[in-house]
Scaffold this motif. Structure first.
Motif, short mmCIF file in Angstrom:
data_model
loop_
_atom_site.label_atom_id
_atom_site.label_comp_id
_atom_site.label_asym_id
_atom_site.label_seq_id
_atom_site.Cartn_x
_atom_site.Cartn_y
_atom_site.Cartn_z
N PHE A 68 0.80 -1.22 0.00
CA PHE A 68 0.00 0.00 0.00
C PHE A 68 0.84 1.29 0.00
O PHE A 68 0.29 2.37 -0.19
CB PHE A 68 -0.93 0.02 1.22
N GLY A 69 2.14 1.17 0.26
CA GLY A 69 2.97 2.35 0.31
C GLY A 69 2.68 3.20 1.54
O GLY A 69 2.12 2.72 2.53
N VAL A 70 3.05 4.46 1.47
CA VAL A 70 2.86 5.34 2.64
C VAL A 70 1.53 6.06 2.60
O VAL A 70 1.09 6.63 3.61
CB VAL A 70 4.01 6.37 2.71
N ALA A 71 0.86 6.07 1.47
CA ALA A 71 -0.45 6.74 1.38
C ALA A 71 -1.49 5.94 2.13
O ALA A 71 -1.45 4.71 2.14
CB ALA A 71 -0.85 6.90 -0.08
N PRO A 72 -2.44 6.59 2.81
CA PRO A 72 -3.47 5.86 3.56
C PRO A 72 -4.36 5.07 2.62
O PRO A 72 -4.80 5.56 1.59
CB PRO A 72 -4.24 6.97 4.27
N GLU A 73 -4.60 3.83 2.97
CA GLU A 73 -5.45 2.94 2.20
C GLU A 73 -6.58 2.45 3.09
O GLU A 73 -6.39 2.22 4.29
CB GLU A 73 -4.66 1.74 1.67
N PHE A 74 -7.75 2.26 2.50
CA PHE A 74 -8.91 1.79 3.25
C PHE A 74 -9.49 0.57 2.56
O PHE A 74 -9.36 0.38 1.34
CB PHE A 74 -9.97 2.89 3.35
N MET A 75 -10.09 -0.25 3.37
CA MET A 75 -10.79 -1.40 2.80
C MET A 75 -12.21 -1.40 3.34
O MET A 75 -12.50 -0.84 4.39
CB MET A 75 -10.10 -2.71 3.20
N VAL A 87 -3.80 0.69 8.11
CA VAL A 87 -2.90 0.90 9.25
C VAL A 87 -3.49 0.23 10.49
O VAL A 87 -2.78 -0.45 11.26
CB VAL A 87 -2.68 2.40 9.51
N ALA A 88 -4.80 0.37 10.68
CA ALA A 88 -5.47 -0.28 11.81
C ALA A 88 -5.45 -1.79 11.65
O ALA A 88 -5.27 -2.53 12.63
CB ALA A 88 -6.91 0.23 11.92
N VAL A 89 -5.64 -2.24 10.41
CA VAL A 89 -5.59 -3.69 10.16
C VAL A 89 -4.21 -4.25 10.50
O VAL A 89 -4.07 -5.28 11.16
CB VAL A 89 -5.94 -4.00 8.69
N SER A 90 -3.17 -3.56 10.06
CA SER A 90 -1.80 -4.00 10.34
C SER A 90 -1.53 -4.02 11.84
O SER A 90 -0.91 -4.96 12.36
CB SER A 90 -0.79 -3.10 9.63
N ALA A 91 -2.00 -2.97 12.53
CA ALA A 91 -1.80 -2.92 13.98
C ALA A 91 -2.54 -4.06 14.67
O ALA A 91 -2.02 -4.67 15.61
CB ALA A 91 -2.28 -1.58 14.52
N GLY A 92 -3.75 -4.38 14.18
CA GLY A 92 -4.51 -5.48 14.77
C GLY A 92 -3.84 -6.82 14.55
O GLY A 92 -3.78 -7.66 15.46
N ILE A 93 -3.34 -7.05 13.33
CA ILE A 93 -2.65 -8.31 13.04
C ILE A 93 -1.36 -8.41 13.86
O ILE A 93 -1.03 -9.48 14.38
CB ILE A 93 -2.35 -8.41 11.53
#
Length: 511
Positions: A68-75, A87-93
């Protein structure tokens, strides 16, 4: 059966006429306090936690940035109106992964630095986490990028295993220097104490240092003669006092004894006060941990021992690993083969490759290949050397065999003469890891359980290779081979292969 009534911790009653024991001498090895063990275990676990944090953080960060790079991505998740930041998903994992490692007790002191359980728990915790995330995404219709998973989990799992492997090498080096060891007292009959102590001393990575014996019958106990004597410091009635006096980390109960169940139960109660571990030997000398499962039935602990498996999926995977690794090794080692062939040809007359009939799985003969390390007439010269045999049992061994050529001597030292057996492995006659390939004349003299060595394919390396090779006597060689035949695993094979590489750097018993 007589009931044993216990009202709180109390000393085990001494016999009416106790015998005298030799005074304790440390033989230069200072006994570590239980507190010292707790400190080094705590320090090692903190280091391991730091490595786990680094591995998981690196895996999640690399996967996130690469995908996703440094730009914010949403799903999208749980419906079209919900957007979740990656970012929240990565933190949760990241948090769930560390929690899974803790729940599966991957840093349990009992498994650190030895065996394959540590690696199995890391793998199981990661695979289960992946499965739970997949189920969560399916149930709640959460769409997570597959590329993200394809990067994060392989990188993280590889990093976790690599970190533990590196730390094990460091821990093994520390233990070789006499550090980071748990001090133990062995309790049992003299012959049982000798056997357990010998196995601990044989396996340098066991993590134990034997500081004394507590005998259930009078007599001295020593292992391996002078220099390896175990001082007798107590009997079954005074072992708890010895633990407190020497501040031992564990008591190993070797074999059964009179009133075994009730005695062991009460011994465990008394050891609770000092947090000293109580370790029991099962008596199943050829059964490894993965084949043993316990199941309590109304307070009755039942031990289930799985039957050995000589066919099935595990053997298919073993064959696949053999073909993959042996094929790759044959390609990589072509220049080495050429150099060795030239040296052998120039050193002495005769063919470069020595061919000899050996016996494989199920008693099937095959032609085993080796680089020739002896003179061309070696087989004919054998009869005149039988009276000088230094080997044990059915094996012929001479440390200074006159038939060995000058090039052959250093090839045998580093096992280079056995490299052509990679072709036997690739063809399926042998495996990378297994029992030593026997000669037909040896098999003809097999009796009883020894024939069980033929239940699986012989190996290019094995338990015999990493435990002394030619220095092993016949009995120990058979014991190690039978242990492997009944308890082998793919993880165990990889460990044996690695230990073989390490052993070749400092060859022992090779001639």
């Amino acid at each position: 059966m007589t009931d044993v009534k216990v009202a709180g911790p109390r000393p085990i009653q001494a016999p009416p006429a106790p015998f005298t024991f030799p005074s304790y001498k440390s033989s230069g090895a200072t006994a570590l306090a239980t507190g010292d063990r707790a400190r080094w275990v705590s320090r090692y676990r903190r280091i391991l936690l730091a490595f786990d944090l680094a591995a998981v953080t690196l895996a999640v960060a690399v996967a996130h940035l690469a995908r996703f790079g440094v730009a914010p991505e949403f799903m999208s998740g749980g419906g079209p109106s919900v957007n979740i930041s990656y970012v929240a998903v990565s933190a949760g994992i990241w948090a769930a992964w560390l929690l899974a490692l803790a729940v599966y007790r991957t840093r349990d002191p009992r498994i650190l630095g030895t065996g394959v359980d540590e690696y199995k728990r890391v793998i199981n915790s990661t695979v289960i986490l992946m499965g739970l995330i997949a189920v969560f995404c399916l149930v709640f219709q959460v769409d997570i990028s597959r590329g993200y998973f394809a990067l994060a989990f392989p990188i993280g799992l590889g990093g976790l295993i690599l970190c533990r492997f590196i730390l094990r090498l460091w821990l093994a080096d520390q233990r070789a220097k006499g550090r980071y060891l748990s001090t133990v007292i062995i309790l049992g009959r003299p012959k049982d104490v000798r056997y357990v102590a010998a196995q601990i001393q044989r396996q340098k990575g066991s993590g134990y240092r034997v500081i004394g014996a507590a005998l259930t019958s009078p007599g001295h106990c020593e292992v391996g003669g002078s220099g390896n004597q175990i001082p007798v410091i107590a009997d079954r009635n005074t072992v708890v006092d010895a633990v407190r006096r020497l501040r031992a980390d564990a008591v190993i109960v070797a074999g059964r004894m009179k009133g075994h169940s009730a005695y062991v139960q009460e011994l465990g109660w008394q050891l609770e006060e000092s947090a000293t571990q109580l370790i029991l030997t099962t008596g199943l000398t050829n059964v490894a941990g993965p084949r043993i499962h316990t199941r309590p039935v109304e307070g009755l602990p039942l031990m289930h021992v799985e039957l050995p498996q000589y066919a099935g999926g595990k053997h298919v995977l073993k064959r696949g690993l053999d073909m993959l690794l042996s094929g790759a090794a044959l390609l990589v080692l072509i220049p080495v083969f050429a150099v060795l062939a030239l040296l052998i040809h120039r050193d002495s007359p005769g063919p470069v490759i020595f061919r000899q009939e050996r016996v494989g799985r199920g008693g099937e003969p095959f032609e085993m290949l080796k680089f020739r390390s002896m003179v061309q007439t070696a087989e004919d010269d054998l009869a005149g050397l039988l009276d000088r045999n230094e080997g044990a049992g059915l094996l012929f061994k001479m440390q200074h065999d006159p038939r060995v050529t000058s090039v052959g001597r250093w090839m045998r030292k580093y096992s280079l003469d056995e490299l052509p057996q990679l072709w036997n492995v690739f063809l399926g006659h042998m495996s990378l890891v297994g029992p030593r390939p026997p000669l037909p004349r040896e098999v003809a003299q097999y009796d009883g359980a020894v024939r069980r060595r033929l239940y699986i394919k012989p190996g290019l390396t094995g338990m015999w290779q990493i435990n002394g090779r030619s220095e092993l006597d016949w009995k120990d060689g058979v014991r190690l081979d039978l242990y492997y035949v009944e308890n082998w695993s793919l993880a165990g094979d990889l460990i044996i292969l690695w230990r073989t590489v390490q052993m070749l750097r400092r060859p022992v018993g090779a001639y």
